[in-house]
Scaffold this active site. Structure first.
Site, PDB file in Angstrom:
ATOM      1  N   ASN A   4       0.793  -1.241   0.000  1.00 51.82           N
ATOM      2  CA  ASN A   4       0.000   0.000   0.000  1.00 51.82           C
ATOM      3  C   ASN A   4       0.816   1.276   0.000  1.00 51.82           C
ATOM      4  OD1 ASN A   4       0.899  -0.352   2.602  1.00 51.82           O
ATOM      5  ND2 ASN A   4      -1.069   0.079   3.571  1.00 51.82           N
TER       6      ASN A   4
ATOM      7  N   GLU B 195       5.719  -3.501  11.686  1.00 45.62           N
ATOM      8  CA  GLU B 195       4.528  -2.634  11.598  1.00 45.62           C
ATOM      9  C   GLU B 195       3.432  -3.497  11.003  1.00 45.62           C
ATOM     10  OE1 GLU B 195       4.938   0.610   8.835  1.00 45.62           O
ATOM     11  OE2 GLU B 195       2.827   1.136   9.003  1.00 45.62           O
TER      12      GLU B 195
ATOM     13  N   CYS C   1      -2.920   0.634   7.355  1.00 40.40           N
ATOM     14  CA  CYS C   1      -2.955   0.017   8.685  1.00 40.40           C
ATOM     15  C   CYS C   1      -3.495   1.000   9.716  1.00 40.40           C
ATOM     16  CB  CYS C   1      -1.588  -0.520   9.077  1.00 40.40           C
ATOM     17  SG  CYS C   1      -0.315   0.699   9.139  1.00 40.40           S
TER      18      CYS C   1
HETATM   19  O1  G3P Z   1      -0.617   1.156   6.154  1.00 43.28           O
HETATM   20  C1  G3P Z   1       0.608   1.760   6.269  1.00 43.28           C
HETATM   21  C2  G3P Z   1       0.610   2.764   7.375  1.00 43.28           C
HETATM   22  O2  G3P Z   1       1.947   3.142   7.583  1.00 43.28           O
HETATM   23  C3  G3P Z   1      -0.334   3.922   7.098  1.00 43.28           C
HETATM   24  O3  G3P Z   1       0.358   5.094   6.975  1.00 43.28           O
HETATM   25  O4  G3P Z   1       0.608   7.481   6.571  1.00 43.28           O
HETATM   26  O5  G3P Z   1      -1.441   6.331   5.745  1.00 43.28           O
HETATM   27  O6  G3P Z   1      -1.170   6.721   8.175  1.00 43.28           O
HETATM   28  P1  G3P Z   1      -0.460   6.481   6.846  1.00 43.28           P
END
Ligand code: G3P
Length: 482
Positions: free
Chosen positions: A160, A256, A290
């Site tokens: 992603n 993560e 996530c």
């Molecule tokens: O799913 C990956 C995670 O690091 C989301 O990042 O920047 O969209 O909150 P962000």
């Protein structure tokens, strides 16, 4: 319009400064129209051995470079990324189906990340500790502490954020003096190889950055359990992260993983602010993040008003193919992913949740879906859809909201919406997560903030300085003056 990527392209892996093919290839298709984007090497275990040999050999020279020399390479990499922003934006659109605006933002954010990492590393000094601050120790002992690299670091990036979440491992790892083995997710591997090209052109020496592409089923475990691995930095599903932690021993990890971030809305919340953040946090990139908002815990007395405000915003979301127009909701990354989201929605429907919007699927495109009156006997209350579906769980007290939020196996982030600072701090203190956002959607950035998950959401702390520290270790030298 079919995507105009160079369909038959054969990509290669960067190994010891050379771009190498493998005996067989994996074909990468676009999730938007199943067109062929290109072919990447399906590496064998023998290929993987060559990669680690190169990384190990290069480590002994790379660790002797100065922080300034490493930083200059990072600055050049950031500049090359920005020179290529249009090409990389288009690649993100066609390879992972991300909308154009978010794709461009990912490249810009990555360039900023790399520059900030170089700056941070230049200011990460060690420390000196006088011995006589401890009882009975004379003034002749001083400990000089520097940070040293760990050796060969494996960076495994997700589909992603195939550019940003690869660079967020590579830049800190390289600045700490490690050599890197990047294994991108298969869907996103062309992005990963394109990023490696950027670093190579920026001047990363042969063997300092190497890439591995191939079928996880064939080489995944071999990569993570390889004898030359000194650290693994992984972003991906909790299932895979759990497997990595189970089969690797004595190798430090930074994981993560998944999340089920709750947006808790108290009775005094600014409901317009809450609704705007919940919709942005829950549906951007079709919820394939996530840190997406993945459940709403709202006090009963304001639930009806909040639901209306959320519905108004969800109805305005643009749905479609990012190749054709600017959209907010895009097709999911795979049929398997879309099937799973539908499974959770069917379960909620069967158990009596109120479907307010969506529930419709066209291929892998799932329309933004909103369920009200979701109860804790439903799978949607607990499982991570990684899709554009939000469950509303109505609660009677903030204590009930905290209890349900903490009952999740996940502990990435939560958001609390309230105008009472005491309630905000009290709820934040009680939540078992890595980060609590007060009056904002859950999100990883800005990237110099600490970012971590607890429970099934991960191990270790990211965020620029934290990542450099995670991929390095203190080394003490005690001076004894006689
Ligand atoms: O799913 C990956 C995670 O690091 C989301 O990042 O920047 O969209 O909150 P962000």
């Amino acid at each position: 319009m079919k995507n105009k990527w160079n369909e038959g392209a054969l990509y290669r892996n960067l190994v010891d400064g050379k771009w190498l093919e493998s005996k067989s290839v994996m074909t990468i298709y676009s999730p938007l129209d199943d067109s062929v984007l290109g072919h990447v090497p399906a590496m064998t275990k023998e290929d993987v051995d060559q990669v680690f040999l190169a990384a190990r050999k290069a480590f002994y020279k790379w660790r002797e470079t100065t922080i300034e020399e490493r930083a200059e390479i990072m600055y050049r990499a950031a500049d090359i990324l920005m020179d290529r922003i249009d090409e990389l934006t288009q690649l993100l659109v066609v390879e992972i189906g991300k909308d154009r605006k978010s794709s461009k933002a990912e490249v810009e954010r990555t360039a900023d990340f790399i520059r900030f990492t170089a700056d941070t590393a230049k200011n990460l000094s060690g420390e000196s500790i006088p011995g006589d601050s401890f009882p009975g120790v004379k003034r002749n002992k001083i400990s000089i502490v520097r940070r040293e690299p760990l050796g060969v670091v494996v960076a495994i990036s997700p589909f992603n954020y195939p550019i940003n979440l690869a660079a967020s491992k590579l830049a800190p790892g390289l600045m700490a003096g490690n050599t890197m083995v990047l294994k991108p997710a298969s869907q996103g591997s062309i992005c990963g190889l394109s990023l490696a090209k950027v670093f190579e052109e920026a001047g990363v020496p042969a063997g300092v950055l190497n890439t591995v592409t191939g079928k996880g089923s064939e080489i995944g475990d071999y990569v993570t359990t390889h004898k030359e691995v000194n650290f693994i930095n992984f972003t991906g599903s909790t299932d895979v992260g759990t497997r990595i932690s189970r089969i690797t021993s004595m190798v430090p990890l930074l994981l993560e993983l998944g999340g089920k971030d709750a947006a808790i809305v108290l009775a005094d919340a600014d409901l317009d602010l809450a609704a705007a953040n919940i919709v942005a946090g829950g549906y951007s990139y079709s919820g394939q993040r996530c840190t997406a908002v993945k459940r709403i815990l709202v006090l009963e007395e304001v639930a009806d008003t909040l639901v209306e405000k959320i519905k108004e915003r969800v109805e305005k979301l643009r749905v479609g193919n990012p190749l054709h127009q600017d959209v907010d909701i895009v097709p999911l990354i795979s049929t398997k992913a879309a099937d799973f989201v539908m499974e959770l929605m069917e379960d909620a429907n069967e158990k009596g949740a109120s479907l307010l919007l969506g529930g419709k699927r066209e291929g892998n495109l799932i329309y933004p879906t909103l369920f009200d009156h979701v109860t804790t006997d439903m799978r949607l209350a607990w499982e991570e859809p990684f899709g554009p579906v939000l469950p509303i769980i109505r609660v009677k007290t903030k204590e009930e909201a905290i209890e349900i939020a903490n009952r999740s196996e996940y502990g990435l982030q939560s958001a609390v919406f309230t105008q009472n600072i005491n309630d905000a701090c009290q709820v934040a203190a009680a939540l078992e997560v890595g980060t609590v956002q007060i009056n904002n959607k859950t999100e990883r950035g800005p990237d110099h903030f600490p970012f971590l998950g607890v429970k099934s959401s991960g191990l270790g702390t990211q965020g620029i300085r934290y990542s450099i520290e995670s991929m390095s270790r203190p080394k003490a030298m005690v001076i004894n003056i006689h």
